[in-house]
Design a protein around this motif. Structure first.
Motif, mmCIF file in Angstrom:
data_model
loop_
_atom_site.group_PDB
_atom_site.id
_atom_site.type_symbol
_atom_site.label_atom_id
_atom_site.label_comp_id
_atom_site.label_asym_id
_atom_site.label_seq_id
_atom_site.Cartn_x
_atom_site.Cartn_y
_atom_site.Cartn_z
ATOM 1 N N LYS A 72 32.005 3.683 20.252
ATOM 2 C CA LYS A 72 31.270 2.724 20.246
ATOM 3 C C LYS A 72 30.857 2.232 21.701
ATOM 4 O O LYS A 72 29.700 2.140 22.033
ATOM 5 C CB LYS A 72 31.819 1.493 19.582
ATOM 6 N N LYS A 73 31.776 2.285 22.507
ATOM 7 C CA LYS A 73 31.525 1.864 23.983
ATOM 8 C C LYS A 73 30.287 2.916 24.666
ATOM 9 O O LYS A 73 29.385 2.456 25.225
ATOM 10 C CB LYS A 73 32.654 1.891 25.048
ATOM 11 N N GLN A 74 30.659 4.244 24.530
ATOM 12 C CA GLN A 74 29.768 5.225 24.983
ATOM 13 C C GLN A 74 28.181 4.993 24.306
ATOM 14 O O GLN A 74 27.421 5.310 24.771
ATOM 15 C CB GLN A 74 30.220 6.597 24.635
ATOM 16 N N PHE A 75 28.418 4.504 22.891
ATOM 17 C CA PHE A 75 27.115 4.395 22.303
ATOM 18 C C PHE A 75 26.103 3.378 22.928
ATOM 19 O O PHE A 75 25.162 3.423 22.817
ATOM 20 C CB PHE A 75 27.213 4.327 20.842
ATOM 21 N N PHE A 76 26.988 2.410 23.183
ATOM 22 C CA PHE A 76 26.211 1.230 23.702
ATOM 23 C C PHE A 76 25.896 1.248 25.091
ATOM 24 O O PHE A 76 24.567 0.922 25.250
ATOM 25 C CB PHE A 76 27.248 -0.013 23.919
ATOM 26 N N THR A 77 26.625 2.019 25.921
ATOM 27 C CA THR A 77 26.032 2.353 27.346
ATOM 28 C C THR A 77 24.847 3.142 27.214
ATOM 29 O O THR A 77 23.901 3.211 28.146
ATOM 30 C CB THR A 77 26.997 2.887 28.116
ATOM 31 N N ARG A 78 24.738 4.248 26.273
ATOM 32 C CA ARG A 78 23.409 5.033 26.232
ATOM 33 C C ARG A 78 22.384 4.607 25.440
ATOM 34 O O ARG A 78 21.308 5.116 25.482
ATOM 35 C CB ARG A 78 24.190 6.368 25.634
ATOM 36 N N ASN A 79 22.725 3.669 24.879
ATOM 37 C CA ASN A 79 21.299 2.711 24.091
ATOM 38 C C ASN A 79 21.355 1.579 24.321
ATOM 39 O O ASN A 79 20.807 0.562 23.438
ATOM 40 C CB ASN A 79 21.689 3.175 22.250
ATOM 41 N N ILE A 80 21.274 1.257 25.730
ATOM 42 C CA ILE A 80 20.913 0.151 26.308
ATOM 43 C C ILE A 80 19.637 -0.569 25.663
ATOM 44 O O ILE A 80 19.310 -1.643 25.339
ATOM 45 C CB ILE A 80 21.035 -0.151 27.796
ATOM 46 N N LEU A 81 18.595 0.172 25.780
ATOM 47 C CA LEU A 81 17.131 -0.031 25.581
ATOM 48 C C LEU A 81 16.909 -0.259 24.064
ATOM 49 O O LEU A 81 16.448 -1.278 23.957
ATOM 50 C CB LEU A 81 16.135 1.179 26.045
ATOM 51 N N ASP A 82 17.665 0.462 23.306
ATOM 52 C CA ASP A 82 17.743 0.290 21.951
ATOM 53 C C ASP A 82 18.257 -1.295 21.772
ATOM 54 O O ASP A 82 17.778 -2.060 20.663
ATOM 55 C CB ASP A 82 18.689 1.180 21.028
ATOM 56 N N PHE A 83 19.472 -1.593 22.089
ATOM 57 C CA PHE A 83 19.975 -3.057 22.128
ATOM 58 C C PHE A 83 18.997 -4.130 22.496
ATOM 59 O O PHE A 83 19.083 -4.930 21.912
ATOM 60 C CB PHE A 83 21.155 -2.993 23.036
ATOM 61 N N LEU A 84 18.322 -3.814 23.680
ATOM 62 C CA LEU A 84 17.389 -4.844 23.998
ATOM 63 C C LEU A 84 16.349 -5.142 23.381
ATOM 64 O O LEU A 84 15.763 -6.232 22.987
ATOM 65 C CB LEU A 84 16.928 -4.242 25.558
ATOM 66 N N ALA A 85 15.881 -3.793 22.518
ATOM 67 C CA ALA A 85 14.822 -3.825 21.496
ATOM 68 C C ALA A 85 15.036 -4.680 20.318
ATOM 69 O O ALA A 85 14.268 -5.271 19.456
ATOM 70 C CB ALA A 85 14.276 -2.260 20.899
ATOM 71 N N VAL A 86 16.405 -4.768 19.904
ATOM 72 C CA VAL A 86 16.643 -5.440 18.560
ATOM 73 C C VAL A 86 16.834 -7.030 18.936
ATOM 74 O O VAL A 86 17.225 -7.826 17.853
ATOM 75 C CB VAL A 86 17.622 -4.981 18.137
#
Length: 251
Positions: A72-86
């Protein structure tokens, strides 16, 4: 999981990625039009409903990918832009456009397929020869039809392109004997070229299908260590029969 199942999953995932990227572009266009004043959520509430639906789709996609990820941690760090988009903030919708980076996988596969088709059976050289012949044929057409049906070289070039592509708009067509002879040669060139394009594309998919049949998925390999000699011989005979049938199909 068998090789065919894995291939089907890849195709479905590719379609999903393409649709998702189209939604990202659509969402970005809505944002641009809202910024330019062409869309008003107050005067046109339907756009607010569409935007809410898009946000829910992006949010669901992010949550599902987060849940099924092993780290989960690696997913979050690799998908920061997706997190900001939602994030439910208007200014962060612009990050949805970065979803297009996912299309790099699809584009790479398409370009690889195009490269294989273009380099099969000398098709690239044929394509170059067709282009050269169209330019030369256009010069002949302009020579024969100048001032009659064609007023410039570009009219002749347009006629050549339409003829080779077998479209036949008929807006510019030769009427002189020399022009019609050139047009017939261009028609024959176009028919032959389209036939070769079709055959190359067909050969590409046939080769891919044959490769899938001969590639053995490691998950399908049987453990024969505990099989009796009699059953082993039956399995071997059946395997020989299957290989013979495959060889007949390939031939």
């Amino acid at each position: 999981m068998s090789g065919s199942d894995s291939e089907n999953i890849k195709k479905k995932f590719l379609v999903y990625q393409v649709l998702f990227c189209l939604m990202a572009v659509f969402s970005f266009l809505i944002l641009i039009n809202q910024f330019l004043g062409n869309i008003s959520y107050i005067k046109q509430p339907v756009w607010l409903i569409i935007e809410a639906a898009l946000w829910l789709i992006f949010l669901a996609d992010y949550i599902v990918r987060l849940v099924i990820s092993d780290d989960k941690k690696q997913f979050f760090t690799r998908n920061i832009l997706d997190f900001l988009a939602v994030l439910p903030l208007p200014g962060f919708r612009v990050f949805r456009i970065f979803t297009l980076f996912r299309m790099m996988f699809a584009v790479k596969r398409v370009l690889r397929a195009v490269h294989i088709v273009m380099n099969s059976n000398g098709f690239l050289y044929l394509l170059g020869a067709v282009v050269v012949w169209m330019l030369i044929g256009s010069a002949f057409l302009y020579h024969f039809e100048n001032g009659i049906t064609m007023n410039s070289y570009f009219d002749a070039l347009w006629c050549s392109i339409v003829t080779v592509c077998t479209v036949g708009y008929g807006d510019v067509a030769p009427i002189t004997a020399g022009g019609r002879v050139v047009a017939v040669l261009l028609m024959m060139t176009g028919i032959g070229s389209i036939g070769m394009v079709t055959s190359n594309i067909t050969a590409y998919f046939v080769v891919r299908a044959k490769k899938r049949r001969v590639v053995i998925d490691k998950n399908q390999i049987l453990d024969l260590s505990m099989v009796s000699k009699e059953k082993y011989e039956k399995i071997a005979d059946y395997a020989k029969y299957v290989l013979q049938q495959d060889n007949k199909d390939i031939d």
